[in-house]
Structure formats: structure tokens, C-alpha cells
Design a protein around this motif. Structure first.
Motif, PDB file in Angstrom:
ATOM      1  N   PRO A  37       0.724  -1.013   0.424  1.00 38.49           N
ATOM      2  CA  PRO A  37       0.041   0.128  -0.044  1.00 38.49           C
ATOM      3  C   PRO A  37       0.687   1.153  -0.357  1.00 38.49           C
ATOM      4  O   PRO A  37       0.213   2.345  -0.541  1.00 38.49           O
ATOM      5  CB  PRO A  37      -0.623  -0.124   1.402  1.00 38.49           C
ATOM      6  N   PHE A  38       2.253   1.105   0.108  1.00 36.51           N
ATOM      7  CA  PHE A  38       2.737   2.466   0.443  1.00 36.51           C
ATOM      8  C   PHE A  38       3.898   2.534  -0.750  1.00 36.51           C
ATOM      9  O   PHE A  38       4.296   3.500  -0.539  1.00 36.51           O
ATOM     10  CB  PHE A  38       3.610   2.126   1.808  1.00 36.51           C
ATOM     11  N   ILE A  39       4.017   1.040  -1.536  1.00 41.94           N
ATOM     12  CA  ILE A  39       4.919   1.052  -2.973  1.00 41.94           C
ATOM     13  C   ILE A  39       4.205   2.038  -3.999  1.00 41.94           C
ATOM     14  O   ILE A  39       2.988   1.337  -4.388  1.00 41.94           O
ATOM     15  CB  ILE A  39       5.622   0.256  -2.829  1.00 41.94           C
ATOM     16  N   PRO A  40       4.633   3.558  -4.580  1.00 45.63           N
ATOM     17  CA  PRO A  40       4.141   3.351  -6.364  1.00 45.63           C
ATOM     18  C   PRO A  40       4.326   2.404  -6.924  1.00 45.63           C
ATOM     19  O   PRO A  40       5.286   1.648  -6.673  1.00 45.63           O
ATOM     20  CB  PRO A  40       4.810   4.725  -6.563  1.00 45.63           C
ATOM     21  N   ILE A  41       3.147   2.848  -8.133  1.00 43.70           N
ATOM     22  CA  ILE A  41       3.532   1.226  -9.107  1.00 43.70           C
ATOM     23  C   ILE A  41       3.397   1.861 -10.396  1.00 43.70           C
ATOM     24  O   ILE A  41       2.185   2.317 -10.779  1.00 43.70           O
ATOM     25  CB  ILE A  41       2.254   0.598  -8.452  1.00 43.70           C
ATOM     26  N   PRO A  42       4.848   2.100 -11.212  1.00 45.09           N
ATOM     27  CA  PRO A  42       4.145   2.603 -12.183  1.00 45.09           C
ATOM     28  C   PRO A  42       3.304   1.664 -13.464  1.00 45.09           C
ATOM     29  O   PRO A  42       2.900   2.181 -14.900  1.00 45.09           O
ATOM     30  CB  PRO A  42       5.906   2.440 -12.809  1.00 45.09           C
ATOM     31  N   GLU A  43       3.453   0.404 -13.441  1.00 50.97           N
ATOM     32  CA  GLU A  43       2.659  -0.169 -14.374  1.00 50.97           C
ATOM     33  C   GLU A  43       1.517  -0.334 -14.565  1.00 50.97           C
ATOM     34  O   GLU A  43       0.681  -0.253 -13.521  1.00 50.97           O
ATOM     35  CB  GLU A  43       3.490  -1.658 -14.196  1.00 50.97           C
ATOM     36  N   LYS A  44       0.377  -0.953 -15.738  1.00 51.61           N
ATOM     37  CA  LYS A  44      -0.982   0.453 -15.559  1.00 51.61           C
ATOM     38  C   LYS A  44      -1.812  -1.353 -15.689  1.00 51.61           C
ATOM     39  O   LYS A  44      -2.426  -1.680 -15.722  1.00 51.61           O
ATOM     40  CB  LYS A  44      -1.256   0.768 -16.733  1.00 51.61           C
ATOM     41  N   PHE A  45      -1.179  -2.044 -15.703  1.00 50.95           N
ATOM     42  CA  PHE A  45      -1.785  -3.660 -16.621  1.00 50.95           C
ATOM     43  C   PHE A  45      -0.386  -4.574 -16.121  1.00 50.95           C
ATOM     44  O   PHE A  45       0.614  -5.035 -15.617  1.00 50.95           O
ATOM     45  CB  PHE A  45      -1.981  -3.962 -17.959  1.00 50.95           C
ATOM     46  N   LEU A  46      -1.131  -5.714 -15.860  1.00 53.18           N
ATOM     47  CA  LEU A  46      -0.585  -7.071 -14.716  1.00 53.18           C
ATOM     48  C   LEU A  46      -1.400  -7.853 -15.801  1.00 53.18           C
ATOM     49  O   LEU A  46      -2.653  -8.450 -14.991  1.00 53.18           O
ATOM     50  CB  LEU A  46      -1.588  -7.849 -13.266  1.00 53.18           C
ATOM     51  N   LEU A  47      -0.942  -8.455 -16.670  1.00 57.47           N
ATOM     52  CA  LEU A  47      -0.584  -9.893 -17.806  1.00 57.47           C
ATOM     53  C   LEU A  47      -0.189 -10.808 -16.905  1.00 57.47           C
ATOM     54  O   LEU A  47       0.704 -11.479 -16.621  1.00 57.47           O
ATOM     55  CB  LEU A  47      -0.684  -9.282 -18.601  1.00 57.47           C
ATOM     56  N   CYS A  48      -1.360 -11.950 -16.403  1.00 63.21           N
ATOM     57  CA  CYS A  48      -0.705 -12.532 -15.163  1.00 63.21           C
ATOM     58  C   CYS A  48      -1.553 -14.022 -15.833  1.00 63.21           C
ATOM     59  O   CYS A  48      -2.938 -14.412 -16.343  1.00 63.21           O
ATOM     60  CB  CYS A  48      -0.693 -12.756 -14.306  1.00 63.21           C
ATOM     61  N   PHE A  49      -0.554 -15.233 -15.559  1.00 60.35           N
ATOM     62  CA  PHE A  49      -1.169 -16.376 -16.182  1.00 60.35           C
ATOM     63  C   PHE A  49      -2.190 -16.823 -14.825  1.00 60.35           C
ATOM     64  O   PHE A  49      -1.947 -16.850 -13.645  1.00 60.35           O
ATOM     65  CB  PHE A  49      -0.072 -17.359 -15.761  1.00 60.35           C
ATOM     66  N   LEU A  50      -2.824 -17.950 -15.114  1.00 62.92           N
ATOM     67  CA  LEU A  50      -4.348 -18.555 -13.905  1.00 62.92           C
ATOM     68  C   LEU A  50      -3.455 -19.588 -13.770  1.00 62.92           C
ATOM     69  O   LEU A  50      -3.663 -20.690 -13.900  1.00 62.92           O
ATOM     70  CB  LEU A  50      -5.940 -18.396 -14.405  1.00 62.92           C
ATOM     71  N   PRO A  51      -3.216 -19.847 -12.424  1.00 62.76           N
ATOM     72  CA  PRO A  51      -1.994 -20.779 -11.219  1.00 62.76           C
ATOM     73  C   PRO A  51      -3.323 -21.963 -11.753  1.00 62.76           C
ATOM     74  O   PRO A  51      -2.113 -23.353 -11.720  1.00 62.76           O
ATOM     75  CB  PRO A  51      -2.767 -20.304  -9.998  1.00 62.76           C
ATOM     76  N   THR A  52      -5.019 -21.875 -12.001  1.00 59.62           N
ATOM     77  CA  THR A  52      -5.197 -23.418 -12.195  1.00 59.62           C
ATOM     78  C   THR A  52      -4.774 -23.736 -13.632  1.00 59.62           C
ATOM     79  O   THR A  52      -5.590 -25.268 -13.147  1.00 59.62           O
ATOM     80  CB  THR A  52      -6.780 -23.341 -11.495  1.00 59.62           C
ATOM     81  N   ILE A  53      -4.631 -23.399 -14.293  1.00 57.84           N
ATOM     82  CA  ILE A  53      -4.725 -24.207 -16.053  1.00 57.84           C
ATOM     83  C   ILE A  53      -3.079 -25.008 -15.859  1.00 57.84           C
ATOM     84  O   ILE A  53      -3.006 -25.487 -16.905  1.00 57.84           O
ATOM     85  CB  ILE A  53      -4.928 -22.841 -17.137  1.00 57.84           C
ATOM     86  N   ILE A  54      -2.430 -24.889 -14.688  1.00 56.30           N
ATOM     87  CA  ILE A  54      -0.783 -25.195 -14.971  1.00 56.30           C
ATOM     88  C   ILE A  54      -1.516 -27.299 -14.534  1.00 56.30           C
ATOM     89  O   ILE A  54      -2.047 -27.213 -14.160  1.00 56.30           O
ATOM     90  CB  ILE A  54      -0.318 -25.321 -14.014  1.00 56.30           C
ATOM     91  N   ASN A  55      -1.011 -27.253 -15.734  1.00 54.36           N
ATOM     92  CA  ASN A  55      -0.481 -28.842 -15.799  1.00 54.36           C
ATOM     93  C   ASN A  55      -2.085 -29.634 -15.428  1.00 54.36           C
ATOM     94  O   ASN A  55      -2.532 -30.526 -16.001  1.00 54.36           O
ATOM     95  CB  ASN A  55      -0.960 -29.765 -13.995  1.00 54.36           C
ATOM     96  N   ARG A  56      -2.714 -28.653 -16.579  1.00 56.19           N
ATOM     97  CA  ARG A  56      -4.199 -28.977 -17.274  1.00 56.19           C
ATOM     98  C   ARG A  56      -4.294 -28.738 -18.589  1.00 56.19           C
ATOM     99  O   ARG A  56      -4.010 -29.046 -19.559  1.00 56.19           O
ATOM    100  CB  ARG A  56      -5.211 -28.220 -16.758  1.00 56.19           C
ATOM    101  N   THR A  57      -3.511 -26.904 -18.985  1.00 54.05           N
ATOM    102  CA  THR A  57      -3.142 -26.884 -20.343  1.00 54.05           C
ATOM    103  C   THR A  57      -1.825 -25.818 -20.518  1.00 54.05           C
ATOM    104  O   THR A  57      -1.715 -25.413 -21.436  1.00 54.05           O
ATOM    105  CB  THR A  57      -4.669 -25.466 -20.992  1.00 54.05           C
ATOM    106  N   TYR A  58      -1.438 -26.096 -19.529  1.00 55.63           N
ATOM    107  CA  TYR A  58       0.024 -24.818 -19.269  1.00 55.63           C
ATOM    108  C   TYR A  58       0.695 -25.755 -18.244  1.00 55.63           C
ATOM    109  O   TYR A  58       0.577 -26.031 -17.345  1.00 55.63           O
ATOM    110  CB  TYR A  58      -0.253 -23.440 -19.187  1.00 55.63           C
TER     111      TYR A  58
END
Length: 322
Positions: free
Chosen positions: A221-242
């Protein structure tokens, strides 16, 4: 009681309460970034499950499903043309054992008649359009369509050239606010931001790990975030489709660990309230769409834009107007 415990425990408790308070109310400390678009439906490689990946036909199909974002990968040809292609080596896509950078744009081969969908093993895409396209053509055809462009190269000189070319194209078509820099590597992202700092950027892997660490330490909460997007894999697809690892045991372990670490509603809600758009990739099943949106994600990248559009319409999620 020792002085350390006497003073330390209350201080630690006060810090924890303060961190939780601002985690839930980040706008008291930060002004959120306001996006000009809302990426609910993102088409991965232009929608590579329904048409051949990264072709104009695939993107037209995604547009017909009212996609909000096109996710594209960029390479550079020998004659300096930025081409939309996931792979540098053309063998998987076309059967030609050459690199994109070793050919002029007009020499690029056609895609194969069918391509396996990477995140849906055993399923194949087909299409009548097999031509590789330049990024300039895509910008001309869809001038106000938001896009995430990812630079895939490892070669330092080619990275510099392709990043400068992309930045110039974005400026030429006046797309700074609707074109996202995307890269897994911080070294590449540094070059991207230097070439065009006006374009919003996504988290690299290292920056994503850093944010997770800050979250669990209570410092986020106290740290600035310059990025505007988080493109992240969904962990539930690991070992199923990823399958990030060749060993099934490691994939199973990664699925459990990543699910516990990443799938936190409080984290996603905090990022969203600070203006960071959280987009999960690459989801091709309705059950995965449900998990992502229930976590509070802004949107989903999918190979099957028709399936995601059907889900969103049934869910009552209106497509944003541009």
C-alpha cells in the motif's frame, strides 16, 4: 517482559493494522490511473483457437466478437519490418526452418493450413487467411483498437531495433494511450519505456515477483506502482493446459504453490483500485473464465473470443464503448 517484546509487539501490531487499512483503501494514498479502455475480452494472438494465429482473419473474427484488446507478439524482418509473429523461428508456424530476422518481409512464408492451439493441446485452428502481417497493417486496419504488443527477442541489437520501430509506429498512428508495452524481461521493458514512455506498460516477471513480496510483507500500500497492467497466468491452468516444466511432478507443485500465492482477492482488488488492470491468460474454458472474474480480474485473454463473448453476455457484462 523484555523491552523488545514490550515495544516491538505493539509496533508490529500497529503496522499490521495500518497495512491492512491502506490495502483496502489505497486511494487514500494513491491517485488511481484511469484507463481509456476496459479490457474485458482479450484475443490471444488475435484469437488463435478460432482462426490461424496472428492473421488478419483471426483479428477480424475477434472484432466480430467485440473484443476489447488484441494481444500480439512482434518480431523484426531482415529489411526492418515489424511483423506480428509469436515465434522467431518459422518451423512451427510454416514448416520453414528459418528465422524471421533472416528474411525480408515479402519472403515470409504462409502459415500452415492448421496449427495446434498452444493452450488447448490436441485442438487445432484453421483459416483461409495464411499470410503473416506487419504491425503497421494491423494499426491501419484497426486504428483505435487497444493492443498489447510483446517483444519476444533475446538478441540485444534486434531488441533495440524492434522496440524503436514499434515506438515510431505507435506515435505515427497516435496510439500511445491504447498500446501496451509487454515483455517478460525487465531488461527489454527498460528499452521499451525509453523508446516511448507515454505508452502504458505491463509487469515483467521480476516486477510481478516484487509486487507479491511487497504484498506479503505488508508494504504494497505504501509503494508507487508505475505499471498499468498485470498480464498474469491463472495458476489453475498449470498441468492442465499450461505446462511450464517438462516434469509432471514440478507442474503439480507449481500449480499448488502458485495458486496459494497468486489467487488472492485482496491483492487483485488492491491493484484494481489503484488503476492496475489485472488480466489473466490464457483461458479457454468457461470454468476458467468464472474463476478469473470471481477473483476480481478486469479481463481475460483467450484463444476463443466467441466462447468468452458468450460467457460475458450470459453473465450480463456489457462491452465497453470506445
Amino acid at each position: 517482559m523484555s523491552p523488545l517484546l514490550y515495544y516491538g509487539l505493539p509496533a508490529l501490531g500497529g503496522y499490521a493494522m495500518l497495512s491492512i487499512f491502506f490495502l483496502r483503501r489505497p486511494r487514500l494514498l494513491h491517485t488511481p490511473w484511469v484507463s481509456v479502455f476496459h479490457p474485458r475480452l482479450g484475443a490471444h494472438r488475435g484469437g488463435s483457437g478460432e482462426r490461424l494465429e496472428n492473421t488478419m482473419e483471426a483479428m477480424e473474427n475477434a472484432m466480430a466478437q467485440r473484443a476489447d484488446l488484441l494481444e500480439l507478439d512482434c518480431q523484426l524482418t531482415r529489411d526492418g519490418v515489424v511483423v506480428v509473429s509469436h515465434d522467431e523461428k518459422l518451423s512451427r508456424q510454416s514448416g520453414l526452418n528459418r528465422d524471421v530476422s533472416s528474411l525480408n518481409f515479402e519472403e515470409l512464408p504462409l502459415y500452415k493450413k492448421e496449427l495446434e492451439v498452444y493452450f488447448s493441446p490436441g485442438r487445432f485452428a484453421h483459416g483461409s487467411d495464411r499470410r503473416m502481417v506487419s504491425l503497421e497493417e494491423v494499426f491501419q486496419r484497426f486504428p483505435r483498437m487497444p493492443m498489447a504488443v510483446e517483444v519476444k527477442r533475446d538478441n540485444e541489437e534486434l531488441i533495440r531495433k524492434v522496440v524503436l520501430q514499434i515506438a515510431a509506429l505507435v506515435r505515427h498512428f497516435n496510439r500511445d494511450d491504447i498500446t501496451i508495452w509487454a515483455s517478460e524481461k525487465s531488461s527489454v521493458m527498460k528499452k521499451c519505456k525509453a523508446a516511448n514512455p507515454e505508452m502504458p506498460s505491463s509487469f515483467t516477471i521480476n516486477r510481478g515477483i516484487w509486487v507479491l513480496l511487497l504484498y506479503y510483507l505488508g508494504l504494497l500500500p505504501f509503494i508507487p506502482i508505475p505499471e498499468k497492467f498485470l498480464l498474469c497466468f491463472l495458476p489453475t491452468i498449470i498441468n492442465r493446459t499450461y505446462f511450464p516444466f517438462s516434469c509432471p511432478g514440478l507442474n503439480q507443485l507449481a500449480a499448488v504453490v502458485c495458486k496459494w500465492i497468486i489467487m488472492r482477492k485482496s491483492l487483485i482488488r488492491h491493484l484494481e483500485q489503484r488503476g492496475v488492470k489485472v488480466i489473466f491468460w490464457c483461458l479457454n474454458e468457461e470454468s476458467d473464465f468464472e474463476v478469473a472474474f470471481n477473483l476480481g480480474a478486469s479481463g481475460v485473454l483467450t484463444d476463443y473470443p466467441t466462447a468468452l463473448r458468450h460467457y460475458l453476455d450470459n453473465r450480463g457484462a456489457a462491452a465497453p464503448a470506445f
